[in-house]
Enzyme design. Structure first.
Site, PDB file in Angstrom:
ATOM      1  N   GLY A 149      -1.876   4.416   8.511  1.00 11.82           N
ATOM      2  CA  GLY A 149      -0.963   5.495   8.110  1.00 11.82           C
ATOM      3  C   GLY A 149      -1.689   6.549   7.295  1.00 11.82           C
ATOM      4  N   ARG A 150      -0.922   7.276   6.483  1.00 10.28           N
ATOM      5  CA  ARG A 150      -1.509   8.375   5.703  1.00 10.28           C
ATOM      6  C   ARG A 150      -2.612   7.899   4.767  1.00 10.28           C
ATOM      7  NH1 ARG A 150       3.887   8.667   5.296  1.00 10.28           N
ATOM      8  NH2 ARG A 150       4.952  10.457   6.194  1.00 10.28           N
ATOM      9  N   ILE A 151      -2.311   6.845   4.005  1.00  6.26           N
ATOM     10  CA  ILE A 151      -3.284   6.406   2.986  1.00  6.26           C
ATOM     11  C   ILE A 151      -4.500   5.771   3.650  1.00  6.26           C
ATOM     12  CG2 ILE A 151      -3.650   4.933   0.965  1.00  6.26           C
ATOM     13  CD1 ILE A 151      -0.564   5.231   0.420  1.00  6.26           C
ATOM     14  N   THR A 231      -4.313  -2.023  -2.045  1.00  2.00           N
ATOM     15  CA  THR A 231      -3.515  -1.089  -2.851  1.00  2.00           C
ATOM     16  C   THR A 231      -2.141  -0.897  -2.196  1.00  2.00           C
ATOM     17  OG1 THR A 231      -4.534   0.762  -1.665  1.00  2.00           O
ATOM     18  CG2 THR A 231      -5.465   0.218  -3.813  1.00  2.00           C
ATOM     19  N   SER A 232      -1.727  -1.869  -1.373  1.00  2.00           N
ATOM     20  CA  SER A 232      -0.440  -1.698  -0.674  1.00  2.00           C
ATOM     21  C   SER A 232       0.683  -2.416  -1.431  1.00  2.00           C
ATOM     22  CB  SER A 232      -0.555  -2.159   0.780  1.00  2.00           C
ATOM     23  OG  SER A 232      -0.806  -3.547   0.890  1.00  2.00           O
ATOM     24  N   ARG A 233       0.939  -3.659  -1.068  1.00  2.00           N
ATOM     25  CA  ARG A 233       1.915  -4.476  -1.782  1.00  2.00           C
ATOM     26  C   ARG A 233       1.353  -5.876  -1.926  1.00  2.00           C
ATOM     27  NH1 ARG A 233       3.846  -0.509  -3.337  1.00  2.00           N
ATOM     28  NH2 ARG A 233       5.991   0.258  -3.179  1.00  2.00           N
ATOM     29  N   GLU A 262       4.000  -9.799  -9.174  1.00  2.00           N
ATOM     30  CA  GLU A 262       3.896  -8.785 -10.218  1.00  2.00           C
ATOM     31  C   GLU A 262       5.055  -8.864 -11.216  1.00  2.00           C
ATOM     32  OE1 GLU A 262       2.135  -5.548  -7.814  1.00  2.00           O
ATOM     33  OE2 GLU A 262       3.275  -4.300  -9.193  1.00  2.00           O
ATOM     34  N   HIS A 280      -1.098  -1.919 -10.764  1.00  2.00           N
ATOM     35  CA  HIS A 280      -0.270  -1.088  -9.870  1.00  2.00           C
ATOM     36  C   HIS A 280      -0.275   0.381 -10.318  1.00  2.00           C
ATOM     37  CE1 HIS A 280       3.279  -1.416  -6.811  1.00  2.00           C
ATOM     38  NE2 HIS A 280       2.667  -0.246  -6.707  1.00  2.00           N
ATOM     39  N   ALA A 282      -2.375   2.730  -8.711  1.00  2.00           N
ATOM     40  CA  ALA A 282      -3.086   3.545  -7.715  1.00  2.00           C
ATOM     41  C   ALA A 282      -2.486   4.938  -7.575  1.00  2.00           C
ATOM     42  CB  ALA A 282      -3.118   2.832  -6.361  1.00  2.00           C
TER      43      ALA A 282
HETATM   44  C1  GLV Z   1       3.839   2.765  -5.048  1.00  2.00           C
HETATM   45  O1  GLV Z   1       3.516   1.613  -5.048  1.00  2.00           O
HETATM   46  C2  GLV Z   1       4.683   3.368  -4.070  1.00  2.00           C
HETATM   47  O2  GLV Z   1       5.123   2.707  -3.105  1.00  2.00           O
HETATM   48  O3  GLV Z   1       4.969   4.564  -4.215  1.00  2.00           O
END
Ligand code: GLV
Ligand code: GLV
Length: 314
Positions: A149-151, A231-233, A262, A280, A282
């Protein structure tokens, strides 16, 4: 508390706002209690708020929930749909912040930045040495992206253009746009990416199908010299299995911004030297967090002006 730009743009449009006075997540009970107070027309919620049938029932007047996040795994979308409630998110605003943070974790773990920092602070540095804290170079190493995706796209673009890292990726569908921007090649399964990549970076949303996408079995497929960045979930990784893989040297290191339970960390994770962690954060840049506030407000404004919100997810 979300950044003022979101609040002020809503107030300028004449919205009356009740804002939680607590600068930390509300428990489910407190959230439900707060929403019962008034027949609110809409709700701006955070990724730490579990929004489900019980919450929707607490405030049946609210026809829109604007999530201050790109991920919407905290919201029961099916329940929202059943009740005809609009859900929006904040994509785009945080792409650059999260992509750069992903690279920061990648650099930090591969170059042992945090280990070196701790080493210095503990007074252990007794002088330069040819083999002190040897790390690695990223140039030419294969980057495996899970989720194009974008990231994921931005991470792959910087890594391929800046560090000349060949990129391979897995997604539920092949993306020509992603391939064009990064020169990446598609792999039909996550297994192939895990087997081939030197650095694996995760950019999938949390869904029932991506829960524990990385488990003990899949960690065993990775190279012993490989690194895993997330850096997702958190729940995308079986964190207990990851601790074991890091502890036994099944993989070389990890960079994590998100955690399965978390704010708790899996047992043993914090004791490991070969993991770099951030809480969390990022997307925690001024520009991204302001952008998210603006988008969440814009979605609410559009909805109440009778337009389709720009970021409606359902
Ligand atoms: C951050 O974790 C988001 O989903 O915006
Ligand atoms: C390292 O500090 C070098 O000068 O090679």
């Amino acid at each position: 508390k979300i950044p003022d730009v979101g609040i002020s743009s809503l107030r300028e449009k004449g919205f009356e706002l009740d804002i939680s006075p607590k600068d930390r997540p509300l428990t489910k009970r407190k959230l439900v209690k707060a929403l019962r107070k008034k027949p609110y027309d809409g709700v701006l919620c955070l990724l730490t708020d579990t929004i489900d049938g019980e919450v929707f029932d607490a405030v049946p007047s609210a026809k829109i929930f604007a999530n201050y996040a790109v991920g919407t795994n905290n919201i029961n979308l099916e329940e929202a749909k059943k009740r005809g409630i609009t859900i929006t998110n904040t994509p785009g605003a945080l792409t650059e912040a999260v992509a750069e943070h992903t690279l920061a974790l990648m650099f930090a773990v591969v170059k042992r930045v945090v280990e070196g920092d701790i080493f210095l602070r503990k007074g252990k540095y007794k002088g330069w040495g040819p083999e002190l804290l040897l790390g690695e170079e990223l140039q030419g190493k294969t980057l495996g992206i899970l989720g194009a995706g974008r990231i994921g796209g931005r991470v792959a673009e910087v890594a391929s253009k800046g560090l000349e890292m060949p990129v391979i990726y897995y997604d539920i569908k092949k993306s020509e746009e992603f391939e064009k921007a990064t020169g990446a090649t598609f792999r039909a399964t996550p297994e192939e990416v895990l087997k081939e990549a030197d650095v694996v970076s995760i950019h999938v949303p949390l869904l029932p199908t991506t829960m524990h996408l990385i488990n003990a079995e899949r960690l065993r497929l990775m190279k012993k010299t490989a690194y895993l960045i997330n850096t997702s979930r958190g729940p995308v990784i079986d964190e207990k299995a990851l601790v074991e893989a890091l502890r036994t040297g099944a993989i070389r290191g990890a960079g994590l911004d998100v955690f399965e339970f978390e704010p708790k960390l899996a047992k043993g994770l914090a004791k490991l030297q070969n993991v770099v962690m951030t809480p969390h954060t990022a997307s925690a840049t001024k520009s991204a967090r302001d952008g998210m506030a603006k988008l969440a407000a814009e979605n609410l404004i559009a909805f109440f002006e009778g337009r389709v919100p720009p970021n409606a997810v359902s």
